[in-house]
Scaffold this motif. Structure first.
Motif, PDB file in Angstrom:
ATOM      1  N   PRO A  23     -78.029 -17.905 -50.186  1.00  0.00           N
ATOM      2  CA  PRO A  23     -77.472 -18.695 -51.288  1.00  0.00           C
ATOM      3  C   PRO A  23     -77.677 -18.069 -52.665  1.00  0.00           C
ATOM      4  O   PRO A  23     -77.002 -18.445 -53.618  1.00  0.00           O
ATOM      5  CB  PRO A  23     -78.238 -20.016 -51.177  1.00  0.00           C
ATOM      6  CG  PRO A  23     -79.552 -19.636 -50.577  1.00  0.00           C
ATOM      7  CD  PRO A  23     -79.262 -18.494 -49.640  1.00  0.00           C
ATOM      8  N   LEU A  24     -78.610 -17.105 -52.785  1.00  0.00           N
ATOM      9  CA  LEU A  24     -78.937 -16.527 -54.088  1.00  0.00           C
ATOM     10  C   LEU A  24     -78.515 -15.069 -54.131  1.00  0.00           C
ATOM     11  O   LEU A  24     -78.941 -14.258 -53.294  1.00  0.00           O
ATOM     12  CB  LEU A  24     -80.434 -16.647 -54.364  1.00  0.00           C
ATOM     13  CG  LEU A  24     -80.923 -16.110 -55.721  1.00  0.00           C
ATOM     14  CD1 LEU A  24     -80.254 -16.859 -56.866  1.00  0.00           C
ATOM     15  CD2 LEU A  24     -82.439 -16.199 -55.822  1.00  0.00           C
ATOM     16  N   ILE A  25     -77.681 -14.713 -55.117  1.00  0.00           N
ATOM     17  CA  ILE A  25     -77.223 -13.343 -55.314  1.00  0.00           C
ATOM     18  C   ILE A  25     -77.554 -12.941 -56.750  1.00  0.00           C
ATOM     19  O   ILE A  25     -77.140 -13.603 -57.702  1.00  0.00           O
ATOM     20  CB  ILE A  25     -75.712 -13.191 -55.063  1.00  0.00           C
ATOM     21  CG1 ILE A  25     -75.358 -13.632 -53.642  1.00  0.00           C
ATOM     22  CG2 ILE A  25     -75.269 -11.761 -55.303  1.00  0.00           C
ATOM     23  CD1 ILE A  25     -73.869 -13.550 -53.342  1.00  0.00           C
ATOM     24  N   ILE A  26     -78.301 -11.852 -56.893  1.00  0.00           N
ATOM     25  CA  ILE A  26     -78.668 -11.319 -58.209  1.00  0.00           C
ATOM     26  C   ILE A  26     -77.938 -10.001 -58.416  1.00  0.00           C
ATOM     27  O   ILE A  26     -78.033  -9.096 -57.586  1.00  0.00           O
ATOM     28  CB  ILE A  26     -80.190 -11.108 -58.325  1.00  0.00           C
ATOM     29  CG1 ILE A  26     -80.930 -12.436 -58.157  1.00  0.00           C
ATOM     30  CG2 ILE A  26     -80.538 -10.481 -59.674  1.00  0.00           C
ATOM     31  CD1 ILE A  26     -82.449 -12.300 -58.201  1.00  0.00           C
ATOM     32  N   LEU A  27     -77.205  -9.903 -59.512  1.00  0.00           N
ATOM     33  CA  LEU A  27     -76.525  -8.670 -59.879  1.00  0.00           C
ATOM     34  C   LEU A  27     -77.195  -8.132 -61.142  1.00  0.00           C
ATOM     35  O   LEU A  27     -77.152  -8.784 -62.196  1.00  0.00           O
ATOM     36  CB  LEU A  27     -75.039  -8.900 -60.114  1.00  0.00           C
ATOM     37  CG  LEU A  27     -74.267  -9.403 -58.881  1.00  0.00           C
ATOM     38  CD1 LEU A  27     -74.031 -10.917 -59.001  1.00  0.00           C
ATOM     39  CD2 LEU A  27     -72.944  -8.685 -58.730  1.00  0.00           C
ATOM     40  N   GLN A  28     -77.802  -6.974 -61.029  1.00  0.00           N
ATOM     41  CA  GLN A  28     -78.633  -6.445 -62.110  1.00  0.00           C
ATOM     42  C   GLN A  28     -78.006  -5.217 -62.746  1.00  0.00           C
ATOM     43  O   GLN A  28     -77.628  -4.270 -62.069  1.00  0.00           O
ATOM     44  CB  GLN A  28     -80.024  -6.104 -61.571  1.00  0.00           C
ATOM     45  CG  GLN A  28     -80.966  -5.535 -62.633  1.00  0.00           C
ATOM     46  CD  GLN A  28     -82.305  -5.150 -62.043  1.00  0.00           C
ATOM     47  OE1 GLN A  28     -82.692  -5.630 -60.972  1.00  0.00           O
ATOM     48  NE2 GLN A  28     -83.035  -4.292 -62.737  1.00  0.00           N
ATOM     49  N   SER A  29     -77.933  -5.255 -64.083  1.00  0.00           N
ATOM     50  CA  SER A  29     -77.512  -4.090 -64.867  1.00  0.00           C
ATOM     51  C   SER A  29     -78.726  -3.519 -65.589  1.00  0.00           C
ATOM     52  O   SER A  29     -79.827  -4.048 -65.501  1.00  0.00           O
ATOM     53  CB  SER A  29     -76.445  -4.490 -65.892  1.00  0.00           C
ATOM     54  OG  SER A  29     -75.250  -4.896 -65.273  1.00  0.00           O
ATOM     55  N   ARG A  46     -75.973 -28.602 -50.617  1.00  0.00           N
ATOM     56  CA  ARG A  46     -74.597 -29.014 -50.356  1.00  0.00           C
ATOM     57  C   ARG A  46     -74.290 -28.916 -48.865  1.00  0.00           C
ATOM     58  O   ARG A  46     -74.934 -28.162 -48.114  1.00  0.00           O
ATOM     59  CB  ARG A  46     -73.615 -28.167 -51.172  1.00  0.00           C
ATOM     60  CG  ARG A  46     -73.801 -28.336 -52.680  1.00  0.00           C
ATOM     61  CD  ARG A  46     -72.702 -27.609 -53.450  1.00  0.00           C
ATOM     62  NE  ARG A  46     -71.421 -28.269 -53.317  1.00  0.00           N
ATOM     63  CZ  ARG A  46     -70.997 -29.280 -54.068  1.00  0.00           C
ATOM     64  NH1 ARG A  46     -71.778 -29.748 -55.037  1.00  0.00           N
ATOM     65  NH2 ARG A  46     -69.803 -29.800 -53.886  1.00  0.00           N
ATOM     66  N   SER A  47     -73.292 -29.656 -48.432  1.00  0.00           N
ATOM     67  CA  SER A  47     -72.986 -29.767 -47.007  1.00  0.00           C
ATOM     68  C   SER A  47     -72.455 -28.472 -46.417  1.00  0.00           C
ATOM     69  O   SER A  47     -72.631 -28.203 -45.228  1.00  0.00           O
ATOM     70  CB  SER A  47     -71.975 -30.893 -46.779  1.00  0.00           C
ATOM     71  OG  SER A  47     -70.775 -30.645 -47.515  1.00  0.00           O
ATOM     72  N   GLU A  48     -71.795 -27.630 -47.220  1.00  0.00           N
ATOM     73  CA  GLU A  48     -71.255 -26.363 -46.748  1.00  0.00           C
ATOM     74  C   GLU A  48     -71.910 -25.210 -47.506  1.00  0.00           C
ATOM     75  O   GLU A  48     -72.492 -25.404 -48.572  1.00  0.00           O
ATOM     76  CB  GLU A  48     -69.732 -26.318 -46.921  1.00  0.00           C
ATOM     77  CG  GLU A  48     -68.993 -27.377 -46.108  1.00  0.00           C
ATOM     78  CD  GLU A  48     -67.493 -27.232 -46.213  1.00  0.00           C
ATOM     79  OE1 GLU A  48     -67.033 -26.124 -46.574  1.00  0.00           O
ATOM     80  OE2 GLU A  48     -66.777 -28.207 -45.949  1.00  0.00           O
ATOM     81  N   SER A  49     -71.799 -24.015 -46.934  1.00  0.00           N
ATOM     82  CA  SER A  49     -72.441 -22.832 -47.521  1.00  0.00           C
ATOM     83  C   SER A  49     -71.965 -22.608 -48.943  1.00  0.00           C
ATOM     84  O   SER A  49     -70.755 -22.513 -49.200  1.00  0.00           O
ATOM     85  CB  SER A  49     -72.152 -21.597 -46.657  1.00  0.00           C
ATOM     86  OG  SER A  49     -72.690 -21.756 -45.365  1.00  0.00           O
ATOM     87  N   SER A  50     -72.910 -22.524 -49.865  1.00  0.00           N
ATOM     88  CA  SER A  50     -72.610 -22.317 -51.279  1.00  0.00           C
ATOM     89  C   SER A  50     -73.540 -21.239 -51.820  1.00  0.00           C
ATOM     90  O   SER A  50     -74.572 -20.923 -51.220  1.00  0.00           O
ATOM     91  CB  SER A  50     -72.796 -23.617 -52.062  1.00  0.00           C
ATOM     92  OG  SER A  50     -71.977 -24.644 -51.529  1.00  0.00           O
ATOM     93  N   ILE A  51     -73.167 -20.662 -52.964  1.00  0.00           N
ATOM     94  CA  ILE A  51     -73.980 -19.598 -53.528  1.00  0.00           C
ATOM     95  C   ILE A  51     -74.196 -19.824 -55.018  1.00  0.00           C
ATOM     96  O   ILE A  51     -73.374 -20.444 -55.708  1.00  0.00           O
ATOM     97  CB  ILE A  51     -73.344 -18.208 -53.307  1.00  0.00           C
ATOM     98  CG1 ILE A  51     -71.989 -18.108 -54.031  1.00  0.00           C
ATOM     99  CG2 ILE A  51     -73.203 -17.891 -51.841  1.00  0.00           C
ATOM    100  CD1 ILE A  51     -71.419 -16.701 -54.021  1.00  0.00           C
ATOM    101  N   LEU A  52     -75.322 -19.295 -55.487  1.00  0.00           N
ATOM    102  CA  LEU A  52     -75.625 -19.190 -56.908  1.00  0.00           C
ATOM    103  C   LEU A  52     -75.778 -17.712 -57.207  1.00  0.00           C
ATOM    104  O   LEU A  52     -76.670 -17.049 -56.670  1.00  0.00           O
ATOM    105  CB  LEU A  52     -76.905 -19.935 -57.256  1.00  0.00           C
ATOM    106  CG  LEU A  52     -77.474 -19.690 -58.668  1.00  0.00           C
ATOM    107  CD1 LEU A  52     -76.494 -20.140 -59.745  1.00  0.00           C
ATOM    108  CD2 LEU A  52     -78.829 -20.372 -58.831  1.00  0.00           C
TER     109      LEU A  52
END
Length: 346
Positions: free
Chosen positions: A19-25, A138-144
């Motif tokens: 659920p957690l995606i980190i994009l680092q610059s 949440r009831s379905e797969s979600s991401i932050l």
């Protein structure tokens, strides 16, 4: 399909769910091309909320062509310069809670700017923790997913206490790979051993001043950090870390980005020199070949050589204890038991 391509095309398809995606610059390389590509590949049936604090929404998505994406521009709301300023936490949480049940994508650009607006990294961490809780329940797969640059907040957001599963994508200038290959004779896998590469790459990449020196120093070209470099010339390296995936551990890999799509490292023109040099090293002739005599030993010869007693004078002498000094007199040495000073009247 490469790992990076799988993440971008279907970020909710990994098992277990990430659920957690980190994009680092960094100041030496931006990862905005990855973020834009990720947003553009979201399913039309999935509601997406994009909260922008650093760049306007138009730099990340075309709102007219993506009706499933709702954007919120906070770039003009600056603490101390806006008389109507109020913290964005309540507004963001209210927007997330207002989305009907189902899959939801929440994107924040950038969370370190949000932390600056809130006044401290702990406040931003507490807010992200609350927001992640709303996403994961949440009831379905979600991401932050959020964009961040190296900051004290980054260490807090990558801890297991926030999320045991994690996708962490970090953009690096290709100069790092070139430097490590030439200075440490270490190539990225599969061209070289993975253990050796990561033992050199990780500590080197974490020293941000090293990346800045390679790009902006006397020998750098100074072009890696451009946030909106043309697609035709854009190249960089992506470090991928997946925690809690199918292997229930930490999986690392490094891939390339060329134009506006992921690619293998070998496809990057900026890294062509290291593959050429490596191929030349592998193609060097063996000096033991094509000689008139055999320099190698057969297994039986190796065994026979190992059984030959070495001509050491004191081998097997029980007097050879630790700290003992053993001396074999030379033929020219004048050694006797007489006192050399016996003729002196002392």
């Amino acid at each position: 399909m490469s790992l990076l391509s799988s993440i971008i095309s279907n970020p909710t398809g990994f098992k277990p769910h990430q659920p957690l995606i980190i994009l680092q610059s960094s100041s030496a390389q931006t990862c905005y091309p990855i973020l834009r590509n990720l947003i553009s590949n979201f399913r039309p049936t999935t509601q997406t909320l994009l909260f922008c604090f650093l760049h306007p929404p138009s730099n990340l998505t075309n709102v007219d062509e993506t009706p499933n994406i709702i954007t919120f521009d906070f770039t003009g709301r600056i603490p101390g310069y806006d008389d109507l300023w109020c913290g964005p936490q309540d507004e963001i949480l209210a927007r997330v809670n207002s989305v009907p049940p189902g899959s939801l994508n929440v994107i924040i650009d950038s969370v370190d700017t949000l932390a600056s607006d809130l006044g401290s990294a702990p406040k931003a961490y507490k807010f992200i923790r609350t927001l992640l809780g709303l996403v994961t329940t949440r009831s379905e797969s979600s991401i932050l997913a959020f964009h961040i640059q190296p900051s004290p907040l980054l260490e807090l957001l990558t801890q297991n206490s926030l999320s045991p599963t994690l996708m962490h994508l970090t953009a690096h200038p290709p100069a790092i790979i070139t430097h490590i290959a030439s200075a440490y004779f270490t190539h990225p896998p599969p061209a070289g051993p993975a253990e050796k590469f990561w033992s050199v790459f990780i500590p080197f990449s974490e020293r941000t001043h090293e990346s800045e020196r390679l790009v902006y120093g006397p020998e750098g070209n100074g072009t890696s950090a451009g946030a909106w470099v043309s697609k035709g010339t854009r190249e960089f390296v992506v470090e991928i870390l997946i925690r809690g995936g199918s292997k229930r551990g930490v999986e690392r890999s490094v891939e390339g980005w060329k134009g506006d799509v992921p690619c293998d490292l070998q496809a990057l023109d900026s890294l062509a020199s290291i593959w050429t040099r490596r191929n030349a090293e592998e193609a060097r002739p063996d000096p033991t070949q094509n000689v008139s005599f055999n320099l190698n030993l057969t297994p039986s010869q190796e065994k026979s050589r190992a059984q030959v007693p070495l001509p050491y004078a004191h081998e097997g002498n029980p007097a050879t204890t630790a700290g003992a000094i053993l001396y074999d007199p030379d033929s020219a040495d004048d050694i006797d038991d007489d006192d050399p000073d016996e003729d002196l009247d002392i």
